[in-house]
Design an enzyme around this catalytic site. Sequence first.
Site, short mmCIF file in Angstrom:
data_model
loop_
_atom_site.label_atom_id
_atom_site.label_comp_id
_atom_site.label_asym_id
_atom_site.label_seq_id
_atom_site.Cartn_x
_atom_site.Cartn_y
_atom_site.Cartn_z
N ASN A 93 0.87 -1.17 0.00
CA ASN A 93 0.00 0.00 0.00
C ASN A 93 0.91 1.22 0.00
O ASN A 93 1.47 1.59 1.03
CB ASN A 93 -0.89 -0.04 1.25
CG ASN A 93 -1.85 1.14 1.31
OD1 ASN A 93 -1.77 2.06 0.49
ND2 ASN A 93 -2.74 1.11 2.28
N ARG A 148 -2.52 -2.07 -3.54
CA ARG A 148 -3.73 -1.29 -3.35
C ARG A 148 -3.66 -0.09 -4.29
O ARG A 148 -2.69 0.67 -4.27
CB ARG A 148 -3.79 -0.78 -1.91
CG ARG A 148 -4.97 0.13 -1.73
CD ARG A 148 -4.89 0.89 -0.44
NE ARG A 148 -6.06 1.70 -0.29
CZ ARG A 148 -6.10 2.84 0.39
NH1 ARG A 148 -5.01 3.27 0.99
NH2 ARG A 148 -7.20 3.52 0.49
N HIS A 171 -12.76 2.84 0.00
CA HIS A 171 -12.75 1.80 1.03
C HIS A 171 -13.46 0.54 0.55
O HIS A 171 -13.95 -0.25 1.35
CB HIS A 171 -13.47 2.24 2.33
CG HIS A 171 -12.85 3.39 3.05
ND1 HIS A 171 -13.61 4.41 3.58
CD2 HIS A 171 -11.58 3.67 3.35
CE1 HIS A 171 -12.82 5.28 4.17
NE2 HIS A 171 -11.58 4.86 4.05
N ARG A 228 -11.62 15.62 7.39
CA ARG A 228 -12.42 16.00 6.21
C ARG A 228 -13.84 16.36 6.62
O ARG A 228 -14.41 15.72 7.48
CB ARG A 228 -12.47 14.85 5.20
CG ARG A 228 -11.16 14.54 4.55
CD ARG A 228 -11.34 13.45 3.48
NE ARG A 228 -10.09 12.75 3.29
CZ ARG A 228 -9.98 11.42 3.27
NH1 ARG A 228 -11.04 10.65 3.38
NH2 ARG A 228 -8.80 10.86 3.12
N ASP A 287 -8.17 12.50 16.50
CA ASP A 287 -8.09 11.13 17.00
C ASP A 287 -9.18 10.89 18.06
O ASP A 287 -9.27 11.64 19.03
CB ASP A 287 -6.70 10.89 17.61
CG ASP A 287 -6.45 9.41 17.86
OD1 ASP A 287 -7.28 8.77 18.55
OD2 ASP A 287 -5.43 8.90 17.38
N GLY A 306 -10.65 1.81 12.55
CA GLY A 306 -10.13 2.30 13.84
C GLY A 306 -11.19 2.71 14.85
O GLY A 306 -11.21 2.22 15.98
N GLY A 359 -14.68 2.47 14.43
CA GLY A 359 -15.77 1.49 14.46
C GLY A 359 -15.42 0.27 15.30
O GLY A 359 -16.28 -0.28 16.01
N GLU A 392 -8.03 -5.26 5.11
CA GLU A 392 -7.88 -4.95 3.69
C GLU A 392 -6.70 -5.71 3.08
O GLU A 392 -6.75 -6.14 1.94
CB GLU A 392 -7.72 -3.44 3.50
CG GLU A 392 -9.05 -2.72 3.73
CD GLU A 392 -8.91 -1.25 4.06
OE1 GLU A 392 -8.45 -0.94 5.18
OE2 GLU A 392 -9.24 -0.41 3.21
P1 ADP Z 1 -7.11 5.12 8.47
O1 ADP Z 1 -6.79 3.73 7.93
O2 ADP Z 1 -8.24 5.81 7.78
O3 ADP Z 1 -5.92 6.01 8.69
P2 ADP Z 1 -7.88 3.71 10.89
O4 ADP Z 1 -8.98 2.83 10.43
O5 ADP Z 1 -6.58 3.09 11.25
O6 ADP Z 1 -7.67 4.92 9.92
O7 ADP Z 1 -8.43 4.51 12.15
C1 ADP Z 1 -7.60 5.40 12.84
C2 ADP Z 1 -8.44 6.11 13.87
O8 ADP Z 1 -9.07 5.16 14.74
C3 ADP Z 1 -7.65 7.00 14.82
O9 ADP Z 1 -7.44 8.26 14.25
C4 ADP Z 1 -8.56 7.06 16.01
O10 ADP Z 1 -9.48 8.11 15.81
C5 ADP Z 1 -9.31 5.76 16.00
N1 ADP Z 1 -8.90 4.84 17.06
C6 ADP Z 1 -7.86 3.98 17.06
N2 ADP Z 1 -7.79 3.32 18.24
C7 ADP Z 1 -8.80 3.78 19.01
C8 ADP Z 1 -9.26 3.50 20.36
N3 ADP Z 1 -8.67 2.60 21.12
N4 ADP Z 1 -10.34 4.17 20.79
C9 ADP Z 1 -10.97 5.08 20.01
N5 ADP Z 1 -10.58 5.39 18.76
C10 ADP Z 1 -9.51 4.76 18.27
#
Ligand code: ADP
Length: 398
Positions: free
Chosen positions: A7, A91, A180, A241, A284, A332, A334, A385
């Site tokens: 990726n 990817r 996605h 965004r 975050d 992350g 979800g 993924e």
């Molecule tokens: P991407 O692939 O779009 O960069 P991810 O699916 O890895 O993102 O998600 C990253 C986000 O998940 C982080 O910015 C944060 O907001 C959230 N995240 C990660 N771990 C936790 C946690 N333990 N509790 C709450 N939110 C989290």
Amino acid sequence: MKILVINCGSSSLKFQLIDSASEEVLCKGLCERIGIDGSVIGYTPAGKDKIVKEVPMPDHNKAIELVIEALTDPETGVVKELSEIDAVGHRIVHGGEAFTKSVIINDEVIKAIEDVSDLAPLHNPANLIGVRACMKAMPGVPMVAVFDTAFHQTMPEEAYLYGVWYGYYEKFRVRRYGFHGTSHAYVSAKAAEILGKPYDSLKTIVCHLGNGASVSAVKEGRCIDTSMGLTPLEGLLMGTRSGDLDPSVVEYIANKEGTDIKNVMNILNKKSGVYGLSGDLSSDFRDLEAGYNKGDAGAIRAVNTFAYRVVKYIGAYAAAMNGVDCICFTAGVGENSPMVRKLVLERLGYLGVTLDEEANSTRGKEICISGPDSRVKALVVPTNEELAIARDTAALVK
Ligand code: ADP
């Protein structure tokens, strides 16, 4: 087969070596700051400690060289020789209308990816740099392109068209594509497996809530709508965004700030979403949840607005599919935020959704979080993924 999954971004390169038979990750890692001072490669061979090295990486060719060195290292490597790697899955962010599924990469495919690059000017050229670097380092090894947009190509015209002059679609292919897709496909299929129901019998809504976030409606195994559009800016509120807004906002801010469209688009992509709404507190959700629990007004505003927009999309997609059997949370936020999932699910009483608070308190694992009496199942399904890319790659090169 051993499949290398790549990726590649403009200054980073994520990789995983996956055994497609056992689906075991043999090594995973990340090259960061490619082309910038202070480049770093970090990787974890299965069962071993993480290795981090600061090595200059002036370009992606050097990054791929280091990845290969890491995989074949006599002490910490996971393969003896490069020839043990059977194929590489890449990817690719935007496949336009040309690609409805994954394909083996040849000159024609590279040309077609280049042709749609103006739809994803930050991503596609970077993805192709990774393809070319791998081709150079591993001549003769088959390469496969797996597109973020492919799964959404089944959307009907009424879902993918914008209400703008039709000539813009005919001339410039201005339409909704969605992103996605690899995750939405993987999670919706996995949900059917978890529920023990045929994939083509279910109406599923997948909420991919990460730093980038999108929702999709998957009816009988086909995507019929998704929240991202021509670019990943449309739809939900995201880390930075804005998601959906009245296009007039762009002109209005540009006029008020005395700036141009390009600058406003940059603000909408990089300084908006939950970051912007929280008053620049954080993008975050770990920080936002902490702020929410402490009563920080910005964090409360951002998290509530984020959840509200997810609720709206679920309602829209339940309507679009004339019902819903299953709602999945992934990525992350979800997978890891009981708070966000609760804020969403407790507003879906009209669909007959109930929440199992205890199940919902877990983070990062596959679990059913709806109550036993819930008319709609709510599941947490960790996305993968890389595995989906490895599966597609193995299936194509077999
Ligand atoms: P991407 O692939 O779009 O960069 P991810 O699916 O890895 O993102 O998600 C990253 C986000 O998940 C982080 O910015 C944060 O907001 C959230 N995240 C990660 N771990 C936790 C946690 N333990 N509790 C709450 N939110 C989290």
